[in-house]
Design an enzyme around this catalytic site. Structure first.
Site, PDB file in Angstrom:
ATOM      1  N   GLU A   2      -5.942   2.973   6.776  1.00  0.00           N
ATOM      2  CA  GLU A   2      -7.524   2.667   7.898  1.00  0.00           C
ATOM      3  C   GLU A   2      -7.792   1.260   7.591  1.00  0.00           C
ATOM      4  OE1 GLU A   2     -10.254   4.435   4.279  1.00  0.00           O
ATOM      5  OE2 GLU A   2     -11.790   3.370   5.070  1.00  0.00           O
TER       6      GLU A   2
ATOM      7  N   PHE B 141     -14.976  21.046  11.741  1.00  0.00           N
ATOM      8  CA  PHE B 141     -15.138  19.763  10.790  1.00  0.00           C
ATOM      9  C   PHE B 141     -16.390  19.362  12.533  1.00  0.00           C
ATOM     10  CE2 PHE B 141     -13.759  17.486   7.696  1.00  0.00           C
ATOM     11  CZ  PHE B 141     -13.593  18.300   7.541  1.00  0.00           C
TER      12      PHE B 141
ATOM     13  N   LEU C 269      -6.707  11.562   8.496  1.00  0.00           N
ATOM     14  CA  LEU C 269      -5.557  11.718   7.542  1.00  0.00           C
ATOM     15  C   LEU C 269      -4.095  11.643   9.205  1.00  0.00           C
ATOM     16  CD1 LEU C 269      -6.268  14.495   5.197  1.00  0.00           C
ATOM     17  CD2 LEU C 269      -5.533  11.953   4.890  1.00  0.00           C
TER      18      LEU C 269
ATOM     19  N   GLY D 275       1.069  -1.013  -0.026  1.00  0.00           N
ATOM     20  CA  GLY D 275      -0.052  -0.065  -0.069  1.00  0.00           C
ATOM     21  C   GLY D 275       1.474   1.222  -0.140  1.00  0.00           C
ATOM     22  N   ALA D 276       0.501   1.887  -0.905  1.00  0.00           N
ATOM     23  CA  ALA D 276       1.354   3.176  -1.551  1.00  0.00           C
ATOM     24  C   ALA D 276       0.472   4.893  -0.845  1.00  0.00           C
ATOM     25  CB  ALA D 276       1.716   3.711  -2.326  1.00  0.00           C
ATOM     26  N   GLY D 277      -0.560   4.688  -0.310  1.00  0.00           N
ATOM     27  CA  GLY D 277      -1.579   5.467   0.500  1.00  0.00           C
ATOM     28  C   GLY D 277      -0.634   6.143   1.792  1.00  0.00           C
TER      29      GLY D 277
ATOM     30  N   GLN E 196     -18.607   3.348   8.753  1.00  0.00           N
ATOM     31  CA  GLN E 196     -19.165   4.849   8.753  1.00  0.00           C
ATOM     32  C   GLN E 196     -20.122   5.492   7.214  1.00  0.00           C
ATOM     33  OE1 GLN E 196     -16.209   8.344   8.594  1.00  0.00           O
ATOM     34  NE2 GLN E 196     -17.709   8.817  10.426  1.00  0.00           N
TER      35      GLN E 196
ATOM     36  N   HIS F 240     -17.952   5.892   3.601  1.00  0.00           N
ATOM     37  CA  HIS F 240     -17.085   6.584   3.196  1.00  0.00           C
ATOM     38  C   HIS F 240     -15.625   5.909   4.482  1.00  0.00           C
ATOM     39  CE1 HIS F 240     -14.760   9.950   3.344  1.00  0.00           C
ATOM     40  NE2 HIS F 240     -14.871   9.861   4.779  1.00  0.00           N
TER      41      HIS F 240
ATOM     42  N   ARG G 171     -15.673   7.792  13.405  1.00  0.00           N
ATOM     43  CA  ARG G 171     -14.656   8.261  13.325  1.00  0.00           C
ATOM     44  C   ARG G 171     -14.697   9.690  12.873  1.00  0.00           C
ATOM     45  NH1 ARG G 171     -11.436  10.831   8.808  1.00  0.00           N
ATOM     46  NH2 ARG G 171     -12.593   9.474   7.693  1.00  0.00           N
TER      47      ARG G 171
ATOM     48  N   HIS H 286     -20.748   8.558   5.284  1.00  0.00           N
ATOM     49  CA  HIS H 286     -20.808   9.942   5.473  1.00  0.00           C
ATOM     50  C   HIS H 286     -22.230  10.438   4.806  1.00  0.00           C
ATOM     51  CE1 HIS H 286     -19.247  13.617   4.802  1.00  0.00           C
ATOM     52  NE2 HIS H 286     -18.444  13.993   4.696  1.00  0.00           N
TER      53      HIS H 286
ATOM     54  N   LEU I  39     -18.326  11.824  -3.087  1.00  0.00           N
ATOM     55  CA  LEU I  39     -18.022  12.613  -1.011  1.00  0.00           C
ATOM     56  C   LEU I  39     -17.979  14.197  -2.067  1.00  0.00           C
ATOM     57  CD1 LEU I  39     -18.343  11.996   1.143  1.00  0.00           C
ATOM     58  CD2 LEU I  39     -15.740  12.968   0.688  1.00  0.00           C
TER      59      LEU I  39
ATOM     60  N   ALA J 153      -0.141   6.507   4.554  1.00  0.00           N
ATOM     61  CA  ALA J 153       0.045   5.368   5.652  1.00  0.00           C
ATOM     62  C   ALA J 153       1.505   4.410   5.157  1.00  0.00           C
ATOM     63  CB  ALA J 153      -0.520   4.593   6.523  1.00  0.00           C
ATOM     64  N   GLY J 154       1.458   3.558   4.675  1.00  0.00           N
ATOM     65  CA  GLY J 154       2.423   3.259   3.705  1.00  0.00           C
ATOM     66  C   GLY J 154       3.860   4.156   3.538  1.00  0.00           C
TER      67      GLY J 154
HETATM   68  C1  FAD Z   1     -13.561  10.894  -1.259  1.00  0.00           C
HETATM   69  C2  FAD Z   1     -13.023  10.844   0.611  1.00  0.00           C
HETATM   70  C3  FAD Z   1     -12.425  11.636   1.357  1.00  0.00           C
HETATM   71  C4  FAD Z   1     -12.153  11.871   2.788  1.00  0.00           C
HETATM   72  N1  FAD Z   1     -11.454  13.255   3.489  1.00  0.00           N
HETATM   73  C5  FAD Z   1     -10.800  13.198   4.266  1.00  0.00           C
HETATM   74  C6  FAD Z   1     -10.155  13.987   4.962  1.00  0.00           C
HETATM   75  O1  FAD Z   1     -10.740  15.473   4.569  1.00  0.00           O
HETATM   76  N2  FAD Z   1     -10.391  14.086   6.065  1.00  0.00           N
HETATM   77  C7  FAD Z   1      -9.812  12.734   6.857  1.00  0.00           C
HETATM   78  O2  FAD Z   1      -8.922  12.477   8.068  1.00  0.00           O
HETATM   79  N3  FAD Z   1     -10.380  11.890   6.210  1.00  0.00           N
HETATM   80  C8  FAD Z   1     -10.767  12.089   5.033  1.00  0.00           C
HETATM   81  N4  FAD Z   1     -11.406  10.891   4.034  1.00  0.00           N
HETATM   82  C9  FAD Z   1     -10.340   9.206   5.181  1.00  0.00           C
HETATM   83  C10 FAD Z   1      -9.255   8.708   4.483  1.00  0.00           C
HETATM   84  O3  FAD Z   1      -8.706   9.965   3.058  1.00  0.00           O
HETATM   85  C11 FAD Z   1      -8.425   7.318   4.211  1.00  0.00           C
HETATM   86  O4  FAD Z   1      -8.787   6.768   5.759  1.00  0.00           O
HETATM   87  C12 FAD Z   1      -7.341   7.207   4.003  1.00  0.00           C
HETATM   88  O5  FAD Z   1      -7.023   7.994   2.949  1.00  0.00           O
HETATM   89  C13 FAD Z   1      -6.885   6.226   3.934  1.00  0.00           C
HETATM   90  O6  FAD Z   1      -5.460   5.628   3.937  1.00  0.00           O
HETATM   91  P1  FAD Z   1      -4.438   4.518   3.651  1.00  0.00           P
HETATM   92  O7  FAD Z   1      -2.964   4.758   3.434  1.00  0.00           O
HETATM   93  O8  FAD Z   1      -4.508   3.183   4.740  1.00  0.00           O
HETATM   94  O9  FAD Z   1      -4.907   3.575   2.521  1.00  0.00           O
HETATM   95  P2  FAD Z   1      -4.920   4.649   0.536  1.00  0.00           P
HETATM   96  O10 FAD Z   1      -4.627   5.517   0.581  1.00  0.00           O
HETATM   97  O11 FAD Z   1      -6.422   4.072   0.177  1.00  0.00           O
HETATM   98  O12 FAD Z   1      -4.557   3.099   0.570  1.00  0.00           O
HETATM   99  C14 FAD Z   1      -3.678   1.739  -0.055  1.00  0.00           C
HETATM  100  C15 FAD Z   1      -3.135   1.612  -0.816  1.00  0.00           C
HETATM  101  O13 FAD Z   1      -3.162   0.137  -0.337  1.00  0.00           O
HETATM  102  C16 FAD Z   1      -2.727  -0.656  -1.620  1.00  0.00           C
HETATM  103  N5  FAD Z   1      -3.511  -2.108  -2.025  1.00  0.00           N
HETATM  104  C17 FAD Z   1      -4.454  -2.019  -1.411  1.00  0.00           C
HETATM  105  N6  FAD Z   1      -4.900  -3.300  -1.549  1.00  0.00           N
HETATM  106  C18 FAD Z   1      -4.175  -4.466  -1.713  1.00  0.00           C
HETATM  107  C19 FAD Z   1      -3.845  -5.002  -2.554  1.00  0.00           C
HETATM  108  N7  FAD Z   1      -4.403  -6.306  -2.571  1.00  0.00           N
HETATM  109  N8  FAD Z   1      -2.189  -5.203  -2.743  1.00  0.00           N
HETATM  110  C20 FAD Z   1      -1.339  -3.921  -3.328  1.00  0.00           C
HETATM  111  N9  FAD Z   1      -2.065  -2.821  -3.164  1.00  0.00           N
HETATM  112  C21 FAD Z   1      -3.199  -2.662  -2.416  1.00  0.00           C
HETATM  113  C22 FAD Z   1      -3.471   0.639  -2.810  1.00  0.00           C
HETATM  114  O14 FAD Z   1      -3.134   0.827  -4.584  1.00  0.00           O
HETATM  115  C23 FAD Z   1      -3.358   1.707  -2.212  1.00  0.00           C
HETATM  116  O15 FAD Z   1      -1.675   2.372  -2.453  1.00  0.00           O
HETATM  117  C24 FAD Z   1     -11.863  10.485   3.076  1.00  0.00           C
HETATM  118  C25 FAD Z   1     -12.082   9.723   2.670  1.00  0.00           C
HETATM  119  C26 FAD Z   1     -12.666   9.896   0.747  1.00  0.00           C
HETATM  120  C27 FAD Z   1     -13.130   8.023   0.603  1.00  0.00           C
END
Ligand code: FAD
Lengths: 249, 573
Positions: B377, B115, B394, B11-13, B235, B347, B388, B237, B247, B15-16
């Site tokens: 997440e 917020f 974030l 995962g490269a969001g 959750q 959401h 939440r 939204h 959203l 957190a990763g």
């Molecule tokens: C529209 C929207 C708006 C939001 N706005 C806010 C906000 O304003 N403030 C706030 O605090 N939160 C907000 N949130 C919540 C927050 O954005 C998310 O909870 C958070 O970004 C999740 O981040 P993450 O790093 O955990 O995962 P993600 O950013 O979802 O990244 C997941 C990563 O895992 C990888 N992955 C998944 N499954 C696999 C697999 N099987 N094999 C390899 N790779 C995989 C994906 O490719 C990706 O790189 C929002 C959410 C949404 C949907």
């Protein structure tokens, strides 16, 4: 009843020696509020599961789904079919490496570009966890943000006459990045250092000024302004370079 | 092929990425991601990141901690909320230092806005705590951190999808992944695997989540016998675009937007008299559903209005430009002049892989699973409890992503290389072969729609024993039908047909975990609202649900909530 839409879609698998580039036709009945992204998914689900195209967030923020839509680069997810004629022609973005059908590899291109322009704040200040933030005028923060809105979809690159002829040309997106960091007081790079990156034919001096880039940016980033600004700044920089060569201390 | 790295982060969001930046430089770390990194769903976050900086008005980390606990309906583990709230200012200053273009106050500090659920003085009135870059906060954070990863030369494997974890003698030895471009199945041999795979909103039909949010990263450890925690807390939204689920950030209400029902009434005044439209999401979503169920939707239909007309064009352009633009594009509506039709949309998942505050994944007896970590997440630190608060995710990503990275650095010396078991890729290859060879059966897309409809209809904002039992029996019958899933595309390259089928297994398994957990919790708390048990019941239910797969069965058990500073009180706003 909705209109009957005719899609002409580019098909080609570059990895398969037996595959030849061709156009394939699909028909679909238009539904309410249909976007191209919805249409493509339906075609893939109902008519041809092998059709390749990219998508992810379907809200215009991830930048995955750019393609040529009746000749013009745009995001499929925010293009409504309602605004298009009954016959819709879809081609992959040029310049980028074709993966198959409508899918191209923008990622490798952008990573290389960002490495070239070193898309990060260069500073020798070490982060002090005890200290509060450095102050900045809101006006300036908003100007930086304005340029930071790029989603790296590749539309401006695809619309660039120069990039189509010379793939190593950096394109408006790179100039936009540079302009963003030049504007940012946190970045300590000097004019000369920026000049080294963009003050050449692959960079700012290679731009033909066709300005296809700004016309197609789905995020309406003022790419033209940045180009003008950079060219002026870099123009001065190049004169200074010349002088420093002619008149060594 | 076999790839070898000390640490593999899935995962490269945000957190990763945040964890990777902490680990890089000292050891060999690689990121794998099913989508190209900057397309990760963190980029979709709009509204902001919470921190009690006090830049606009007085604020304190204790108020932030309290709001997080109360927002979570007291299911939040309070020592976790304390870490979040106290570390928040540092985390935001660090992002600023790295170049995130936050909006600023007139005196040049980071600007903040109101917020949902964030209050001053323990609930007295809304407070401006969300730091933001217009309505693009996630995307600018993602780009900033990804460019830092580029700067550090971190190895990234894009478009690789994890299919299995590999264990040897109870310790993680790596993972198995599918390469989209070729259809090849690879083995990653590593000493550490960190899961940062995000949410799984695609379990539902109406969702703000992206297509990749199908939850394999949570399902794969679950299938391997690791329990999942608090899965019933999903959750919704309040403000998804009607009919699409896309959203519209809570920032719209943070900047002054108002919800109105069919007769134009600002109905939130009745549900949350003190903070009205800025009540926590679970309450606002319930209020909207109640208005609709009692016939006060717009024209009696299943939506209400978000009113931004009084904010003025300038504020909309400056602070909410993206959402203004997509309301114009998708709905053909100008928010400066017209009301926006909205309905609740799935959401965020409060539940997930149980972890401690340093990112160690915990097994069935609360023991640390050596070598396995999680953040973001997909994890459940019990930080968000039963609901939440906006802008806390974030923050969670960068605070606990970093902590997990630091902990991995500390643990590595004690985590020797494990020998790979023989042919660890075989089970995954078998699953793929079976699907590809099957001649007759049902398409994954069809089964998935059924699942999503069922979950949206029977297991969303309001729940009842009857609907949950129905949902469960439908899920189980879909699971059976899944045994005969077929695909039309048998090719190797970019076979999304095959991926759909593989991902559906995860969606079904997680839907079952959500529904069973919801059926067992006989009370209403936070986002879990039971018509048949409308009250919160601390005496019996102030505890975390754990659900675990054991030989085809599922076992449900519980663990206590950590309470430090704030004793549970009735939750009113
Ligand atoms: C529209 C929207 C708006 C939001 N706005 C806010 C906000 O304003 N403030 C706030 O605090 N939160 C907000 N949130 C919540 C927050 O954005 C998310 O909870 C958070 O970004 C999740 O981040 P993450 O790093 O955990 O995962 P993600 O950013 O979802 O990244 C997941 C990563 O895992 C990888 N992955 C998944 N499954 C696999 C697999 N099987 N094999 C390899 N790779 C995989 C994906 O490719 C990706 O790189 C929002 C959410 C949404 C949907």
């Amino acid at each position: 009843m909705g209109r009957s839409l005719k899609f002409n879609i580019f098909r080609y698998n570059p990895e398969d020696p037996a595959s030849v580039p061709h156009m394939e036709t699909f028909h679909l009945e238009e539904t309410d509020a249909m976007t191209l992204f919805i249409a493509l998914n339906r075609i893939r689900e109902e008519q041809d599961p092998s059709l390749q195209f990219d998508f992810m967030c379907r809200a215009g923020i991830c930048g995955s789904c750019a393609m040529l839509i009746n000749g013009r680069p745009d995001l499929a997810c925010h293009t409504k079919t309602k605004g298009l004629p009954e016959e819709i022609t879809l081609l992959p973005l040029p310049v980028f490496k074709l993966i198959g059908d409508l899918s191209v590899d923008t990622g490798t291109w952008f990573r290389a570009m960002n490495e070239k322009v070193q898309s990060w704040v260069h500073t020798d200040k070490v982060f002090d966890p005890q200290a509060p933030e450095e102050r900045m005028e809101n006006q300036l923060a908003e100007e930086i943000y304005e340029l930071e809105r790029c989603v790296e979809c590749g539309c401006c690159v695809a619309a660039c006459g120069k990039a189509n002829m010379r793939p190593e040309f950096m394109g408006a997106v790179a100039f936009n990045r540079i302009a963003r960091f030049m504007m940012d007081p946190r970045d300590q790079r000097t004019g000369d250092q920026y000049f080294e990156v963009v003050g050449n034919e692959e960079g700012i001096f290679g731009c033909l000024g066709l300005l296809g880039c700004e016309d197609v940016c789905p995020k309406d980033i003022p790419l033209q302004d940045q180009l003008g600004l950079l060219r002026r700044k870099m123009g001065w920089q190049s004169v200074r370079h010349l002088f420093s060569k002619l008149l060594p201390e | 092929m076999v790839f070898k790295h000390d640490v593999v982060i899935v995962g490269a969001g945000l957190a990763g990425l945040r964890a990777a930046l902490e680990v890089a430089g000292n050891v060999d770390v690689a990121l794998i991601s099913k989508v190209y990194p900057t397309r990760s769903h963190s980029g979709a976050a709009q509204g902001g990141i919470a921190a009690a900086l006090g830049n606009e008005e007085p604020d304190s980390w204790e108020w932030h901690m309290y709001d997080t606990v109360k927002g979570g309906d007291y299911l939040t583990d309070q020592h976790v909320a304390e870490i979040l709230a106290t570390d928040a200012p540092r985390a935001v200053y660090e992002l600023e230092h790295l170049g995130v273009p936050f909006n600023r106050t007139p005196d040049g500090k980071i600007a903040q806005r109101a917020f949902g659920g964030h209050t001053r003085d323990f609930g007295k009135a809304p407070v401006k705590r969300a730091c933001y870059a217009a309505d693009r906060t996630g995307r600018v954070m993602m780009d900033t951190l990804y460019f830092q990863a580029e700067r550090k030369g971190i190895k990234v494997y894009p478009e690789l999808q994890m299919l299995d974890l590999i264990f040897k003698d109870g310790q993680v030895a790596g993972l198995v992944a599918y390469e989209l471009a070729t259809g090849d199945v690879h083995v990653f041999h590593s000493r550490v695997v960190m899961l940062a795979t995000g949410g799984y909103g695609k379990v539902y039909k109406t969702t703000s989540n992206a297509f990749a949010n199908t939850g394999e990263g949570v399902y794969i450890p679950y299938r391997a016998g690791i329990p999942l925690e608090d899965m019933e807390f999903v959750q919704f939204h309040p403000t998804g675009i009607y009919g699409m689920g896309v959203l519209l950030s809570e920032a719209a209400r943070g900047e002054g937007g108002i919800l109105r029902n069919g007769s134009g009434e600002r109905f939130m005044e009745r549900y949350a008299p003190t903070i009205k439209d800025l009540a926590p999401r679970d309450m606002v979503s319930r209020a909207i559903r109640t208005e609709i169920l009692e016939g006060r939707g717009i024209g009696g239909k299943d939506y209400v209005h978000l009113d931004l007309t009084h904010l003025g064009e300038q504020k909309l352009a400056e602070r909410l430009s993206d959402i203004t633009s997509f309301v114009k594009i998708y709905l053909g509506i100008d928010p400066a002049k017209e009301l926006i039709p909205i309905q609740p949309t799935c959401h965020y998942m409060m539940g997930g892989i149980p972890c401690n505050v340093d990112g160690h994944v915990l097994g069935g007896s609360q023991e640390v699973v050596p070598g396995l970590y999680a953040a973001g997440e997909c994890s459940c630190l019990s930080l968000h409890g039963a609901n939440r608060l906006g802008c806390n995710s974030l923050l969670d990503l960068v605070v606990f992503g970093r902590r997990t990275g630091l902990q991995i650095g500390r643990d590595l010396a004690g985590l020797p290389w494990q020998e790979l078991p023989r042919n660890p890729e075989r089970p995954a290859l078998e699953r793929i072969r079976k699907i590809k060879e099957r001649k007759a059966g049902e398409k994954a897309a069809h089964l998935r729609s059924r699942l999503q409809e069922t979950m949206t209809l029977r297991c969303s904002v309001f729940r009842h024993e009857e609907t949950l039992v129905q949902a469960l029996s439908e899920i189980r019958s879909l699971e059976e039908r899944y045994g005969k899933v077929v695909i039309d595309n048998r090719g190797a390259r970019f076979n999304t047909d095959l991926l759909d089928a593989l991902e559906l297994e995860a969606l079904l398994g997680l839907a079952e975990a959500i529904t069973v957990s919801a059926l067992n919790r006989k009370e209403s708390r936070g986002a879990h609202s039971r018509d048949d048990y409308p009250e919160r019941n601390d005496e019996e239910w102030l505890k975390h649900t754990l659900i675990q797969k054991t030989d085809g069965e599922v076992r449900v058990f519980y663990k206590p909530v950590h309470i430090t500073r704030f004793q549970p009180k009735p939750r009113t706003y």
